[in-house]
Motif scaffolding. Structure first.
Motif, PDB file in Angstrom:
ATOM      1  N   ARG A  46      26.614 -14.381  32.840  1.00  0.00           N
ATOM      2  CA  ARG A  46      25.241 -14.359  33.339  1.00  0.00           C
ATOM      3  C   ARG A  46      25.165 -13.748  34.734  1.00  0.00           C
ATOM      4  O   ARG A  46      24.218 -13.018  35.059  1.00  0.00           O
ATOM      5  CB  ARG A  46      24.711 -15.788  33.369  1.00  0.00           C
ATOM      6  CG  ARG A  46      23.257 -15.934  33.783  1.00  0.00           C
ATOM      7  CD  ARG A  46      22.889 -17.397  33.812  1.00  0.00           C
ATOM      8  NE  ARG A  46      23.772 -18.148  34.718  1.00  0.00           N
ATOM      9  CZ  ARG A  46      23.938 -19.461  34.676  1.00  0.00           C
ATOM     10  NH1 ARG A  46      23.309 -20.185  33.772  1.00  0.00           N
ATOM     11  NH2 ARG A  46      24.749 -20.060  35.528  1.00  0.00           N
ATOM     12  N   ASP A  47      26.185 -13.999  35.565  1.00  0.00           N
ATOM     13  CA  ASP A  47      26.175 -13.480  36.928  1.00  0.00           C
ATOM     14  C   ASP A  47      26.508 -11.992  36.985  1.00  0.00           C
ATOM     15  O   ASP A  47      25.933 -11.241  37.783  1.00  0.00           O
ATOM     16  CB  ASP A  47      27.160 -14.261  37.800  1.00  0.00           C
ATOM     17  CG  ASP A  47      26.727 -15.710  38.011  1.00  0.00           C
ATOM     18  OD1 ASP A  47      25.528 -15.991  37.790  1.00  0.00           O
ATOM     19  OD2 ASP A  47      27.585 -16.537  38.358  1.00  0.00           O
ATOM     20  N   ILE A  48      27.452 -11.569  36.143  1.00  0.00           N
ATOM     21  CA  ILE A  48      27.901 -10.178  36.180  1.00  0.00           C
ATOM     22  C   ILE A  48      26.915  -9.253  35.480  1.00  0.00           C
ATOM     23  O   ILE A  48      26.659  -8.142  35.920  1.00  0.00           O
ATOM     24  CB  ILE A  48      29.301 -10.052  35.531  1.00  0.00           C
ATOM     25  CG1 ILE A  48      30.338 -10.747  36.412  1.00  0.00           C
ATOM     26  CG2 ILE A  48      29.683  -8.593  35.337  1.00  0.00           C
ATOM     27  CD1 ILE A  48      31.718 -10.745  35.815  1.00  0.00           C
ATOM     28  N   LYS A  49      26.355  -9.724  34.363  1.00  0.00           N
ATOM     29  CA  LYS A  49      25.474  -8.861  33.581  1.00  0.00           C
ATOM     30  C   LYS A  49      24.120  -9.527  33.376  1.00  0.00           C
ATOM     31  O   LYS A  49      23.739  -9.825  32.249  1.00  0.00           O
ATOM     32  CB  LYS A  49      26.117  -8.551  32.228  1.00  0.00           C
ATOM     33  CG  LYS A  49      27.457  -7.838  32.327  1.00  0.00           C
ATOM     34  CD  LYS A  49      27.981  -7.500  30.953  1.00  0.00           C
ATOM     35  CE  LYS A  49      27.992  -6.001  30.787  1.00  0.00           C
ATOM     36  NZ  LYS A  49      28.474  -5.586  29.455  1.00  0.00           N
ATOM     37  N   PRO A  50      23.407  -9.778  34.444  1.00  0.00           N
ATOM     38  CA  PRO A  50      22.127 -10.476  34.282  1.00  0.00           C
ATOM     39  C   PRO A  50      21.115  -9.703  33.455  1.00  0.00           C
ATOM     40  O   PRO A  50      20.238 -10.278  32.839  1.00  0.00           O
ATOM     41  CB  PRO A  50      21.638 -10.640  35.735  1.00  0.00           C
ATOM     42  CG  PRO A  50      22.342  -9.569  36.495  1.00  0.00           C
ATOM     43  CD  PRO A  50      23.672  -9.409  35.834  1.00  0.00           C
ATOM     44  N   ASP A  51      21.236  -8.377  33.430  1.00  0.00           N
ATOM     45  CA  ASP A  51      20.275  -7.587  32.677  1.00  0.00           C
ATOM     46  C   ASP A  51      20.734  -7.300  31.261  1.00  0.00           C
ATOM     47  O   ASP A  51      19.981  -6.758  30.460  1.00  0.00           O
ATOM     48  CB  ASP A  51      20.015  -6.263  33.394  1.00  0.00           C
ATOM     49  CG  ASP A  51      21.304  -5.461  33.596  1.00  0.00           C
ATOM     50  OD1 ASP A  51      22.372  -6.107  33.667  1.00  0.00           O
ATOM     51  OD2 ASP A  51      21.227  -4.230  33.687  1.00  0.00           O
ATOM     52  N   LYS A  52      21.984  -7.652  30.939  1.00  0.00           N
ATOM     53  CA  LYS A  52      22.493  -7.309  29.625  1.00  0.00           C
ATOM     54  C   LYS A  52      22.916  -8.516  28.791  1.00  0.00           C
ATOM     55  O   LYS A  52      23.032  -8.417  27.584  1.00  0.00           O
ATOM     56  CB  LYS A  52      23.696  -6.363  29.754  1.00  0.00           C
ATOM     57  CG  LYS A  52      23.335  -5.014  30.347  1.00  0.00           C
ATOM     58  CD  LYS A  52      24.568  -4.115  30.396  1.00  0.00           C
ATOM     59  CE  LYS A  52      24.217  -2.736  30.971  1.00  0.00           C
ATOM     60  NZ  LYS A  52      25.399  -1.848  31.033  1.00  0.00           N
ATOM     61  N   HIS A  53      23.189  -9.653  29.457  1.00  0.00           N
ATOM     62  CA  HIS A  53      23.731 -10.777  28.707  1.00  0.00           C
ATOM     63  C   HIS A  53      22.710 -11.348  27.736  1.00  0.00           C
ATOM     64  O   HIS A  53      23.066 -12.090  26.832  1.00  0.00           O
ATOM     65  CB  HIS A  53      24.227 -11.867  29.659  1.00  0.00           C
ATOM     66  CG  HIS A  53      23.177 -12.835  30.084  1.00  0.00           C
ATOM     67  ND1 HIS A  53      22.247 -12.535  31.045  1.00  0.00           N
ATOM     68  CD2 HIS A  53      22.902 -14.099  29.661  1.00  0.00           C
ATOM     69  CE1 HIS A  53      21.453 -13.570  31.220  1.00  0.00           C
ATOM     70  NE2 HIS A  53      21.818 -14.534  30.393  1.00  0.00           N
ATOM     71  N   THR A  54      21.428 -10.983  27.903  1.00  0.00           N
ATOM     72  CA  THR A  54      20.393 -11.488  27.000  1.00  0.00           C
ATOM     73  C   THR A  54      20.126 -10.533  25.846  1.00  0.00           C
ATOM     74  O   THR A  54      19.154 -10.720  25.113  1.00  0.00           O
ATOM     75  CB  THR A  54      19.078 -11.726  27.770  1.00  0.00           C
ATOM     76  OG1 THR A  54      18.690 -10.529  28.432  1.00  0.00           O
ATOM     77  CG2 THR A  54      19.240 -12.844  28.787  1.00  0.00           C
ATOM     78  N   ASN A  55      20.929  -9.480  25.701  1.00  0.00           N
ATOM     79  CA  ASN A  55      20.781  -8.596  24.547  1.00  0.00           C
ATOM     80  C   ASN A  55      20.858  -9.394  23.252  1.00  0.00           C
ATOM     81  O   ASN A  55      21.550 -10.401  23.177  1.00  0.00           O
ATOM     82  CB  ASN A  55      21.881  -7.529  24.537  1.00  0.00           C
ATOM     83  CG  ASN A  55      21.580  -6.415  25.519  1.00  0.00           C
ATOM     84  OD1 ASN A  55      20.449  -6.267  25.962  1.00  0.00           O
ATOM     85  ND2 ASN A  55      22.597  -5.649  25.857  1.00  0.00           N
ATOM     86  N   GLN A  56      20.167  -8.926  22.257  1.00  0.00           N
ATOM     87  CA  GLN A  56      20.121  -9.636  20.986  1.00  0.00           C
ATOM     88  C   GLN A  56      21.528  -9.791  20.399  1.00  0.00           C
ATOM     89  O   GLN A  56      22.174  -8.785  20.078  1.00  0.00           O
ATOM     90  CB  GLN A  56      19.238  -8.887  19.988  1.00  0.00           C
ATOM     91  CG  GLN A  56      17.780  -8.812  20.400  1.00  0.00           C
ATOM     92  CD  GLN A  56      17.139 -10.181  20.434  1.00  0.00           C
ATOM     93  OE1 GLN A  56      17.410 -11.012  19.594  1.00  0.00           O
ATOM     94  NE2 GLN A  56      16.306 -10.422  21.425  1.00  0.00           N
ATOM     95  N   PRO A  57      22.040 -11.022  20.259  1.00  0.00           N
ATOM     96  CA  PRO A  57      23.387 -11.215  19.717  1.00  0.00           C
ATOM     97  C   PRO A  57      23.558 -10.638  18.305  1.00  0.00           C
ATOM     98  O   PRO A  57      24.612 -10.109  17.984  1.00  0.00           O
ATOM     99  CB  PRO A  57      23.547 -12.746  19.710  1.00  0.00           C
ATOM    100  CG  PRO A  57      22.606 -13.232  20.757  1.00  0.00           C
ATOM    101  CD  PRO A  57      21.438 -12.288  20.692  1.00  0.00           C
TER     102      PRO A  57
END
Length: 433
Positions: free
Chosen positions: A223-234
């Motif tokens: 979450r800290d490293i990729k705040p804009d990408k970690h929420t991509n659709q799994p």
């Protein structure tokens, strides 16, 4: 991603977390198995009393099967949420849903009181509880794997797997006590509510230690490293990049589900179809087999920490095949040493303890829960839905059918072991896609 040294020692917080998950896992298995032990009573309580006894039996077993059908749906829905919002929130949600559904079932009116609405409500609650259980099992493995130092990954997952069978042992003991303490009439009247009340209380107990449990360090770093990408659709990432991992996960789950379903749940009834044994001795032998399976889980989890996973899986699968046939040949010969043979069979079946450590490493961090939940619950639903009926029918014609089926599963284990043995490098557990 968090870099935990391969040689780091497990901290007190890690040990407490493992104990928390293990206790919760044992309780979760007890919750799920209530329906298996109470099939006849629940059917008599929630369905018309004038039905044929065989139909009532099928209805009770159907309520147990409903939980298997709900597991894939819950695993996918909640698994996706866990990859987006975090492991800890979904762990809390699954525990609360399980405890709440158990308590609600304990308070349900019977068919005699509310008619068809009573079984409809019971089935709905059973579906909800099955969905929560569908995400809890893979989440328990992942939560431990993402917390403990790398050198304890396999051992930590084996502790969780062993705790499931502790839940089975507790279920055996509890329902033996319940049946000895109450008459069938008392159980049908209101005694059936007691297991659900006990399950609800036990499910709420771990929440007392909730504030001492931390979010997965892998998810925090993600979450800290990729705040804009970690929420991509799994789902999108999973099916685009992990199709091979899904297939391997299905095969590994086939091994876990088949060994657990046949040896722990079905074998006593399947043996009774073909052999005549002393019931008290056989019941004790079955419980002893579960005890040794717990030891086997921890043993295989321990040695797979230090040895090549593929080699251990091949050896363990071959030993399981040999012991399964030896067990059945011994039954043909009279079963004089059933205690020893069942204990050895349980210990050999403990290879299931080492499998989850590889299962959780198949998928990258940002799709791990979705991937494991999909693989585990889909295959477990297939095995739980088809194997009991298929083996029950086959055993009426060929007494060795369970041994033949476990031999087939062992052969798959050998193939998977050879695959992992020759795999040049396995994906690191901190991988992200």
């Amino acid at each position: 991603m968090p870099s935990r040294s391969q040689y780091a020692l497990m901290s007190s917080a890690d040990k407490n977390m493992v104990l928390f998950i293990c206790f919760s896992s044992a309780v979760a298995f007890f919750d799920f198995l209530i329906y298996l032990y109470m099939a006849d009573i629940v059917s008599s309580t929630f369905f018309p009393a004038n039905l044929d006894p065989n139909i009532s039996k099928l209805q009770g077993l159907g309520l147990f099967a409903v939980g298997y059908l709900a597991r894939p749906l819950g695993g996918l829905i909640f698994g996706r949420y866990g990859d987006i919002k975090g492991r800890k929130p979904i762990l809390l949600l699954s525990m609360l849903v399980t405890a709440g559904s158990m308590l609600a079932m304990a308070c349900l009116p019977t068919y005699a009181q509310w008619g068809l609405l009573a079984p409809a409500l019971f089935i709905l609650l059973r579906l909800i509880q099955g969905m929560a259980f569908g995400v809890y099992v893979p989440l328990a493995w992942i939560f431990v794997a993402e917390h403990v130092p790398r050198q304890y990954l396999s051992l930590g997952c084996s502790y969780v797997t062993a705790s499931f069978f502790v839940g089975v042992l507790f279920s055996n003991a509890f329902f033996i006590w319940l049946n000895e303490s109450m008459t069938p009439e008392q159980l049908i009247t209101n005694g059936w509510r007691l297991p659900f009340i006990v399950a609800a209380v036990l499910s709420f107990l771990p929440l007392l230690a909730w504030r001492f449990i931390n979010e997965s360090p892998f998810f925090i770093e993600l979450r800290d490293i990729k705040p804009d990408k970690h929420t991509n659709q799994p789902f999108t990432l999973l099916f685009k990049n992990c199709r091979q991992s899904i297939f391997i996960g299905l095969m590994l789950t086939l091994i876990i589900a088949s060994i657990t379903t046949v040896i722990i749940l079905l074998l006593p009834e399947l043996i009774e179809l073909s052999f005549t044994l002393n019931n008290d001795l056989f019941d004790f032998s079955h419980s002893l087999g579960i005890v040794f399976m717990i030891f086997g889980c921890i043993f295989y989890g321990l040695i797979s920490n230090y040895q090549n996973f593929g080699r251990i899986l091949v050896i363990g699968s071959v030993l399981l095949i040999g012991q399964m046939f030896a067990f059945y040949y011994h039954l043909e010969a009279g079963g004089d040493y059933i205690l020893i043979m069942y204990a050895l069979l349980g210990f050999c079946a403990g290879i299931v303890g080492m499998v989850p450590a590889i299962l959780v490493q198949l998928f990258p961090t940002n799709v791990r829960l979705t991937g494991v939940a999909l693989s585990y619950n889909v295959m477990y639903g297939i095995v739980g839905g088809l194997v009991p009926f298929g083996l029950g029918y086959a055993t009426m014609f060929i007494s060795f059918s369970p041994a033949l089926y476990i031999a087939f599963i062992g052969f798959i284990g050998v193939i998977m072991g050879l695959y992992f043995y020759h795999l040049p490098e396995f994906r690191k557990i901190d991988t992200i896609i």
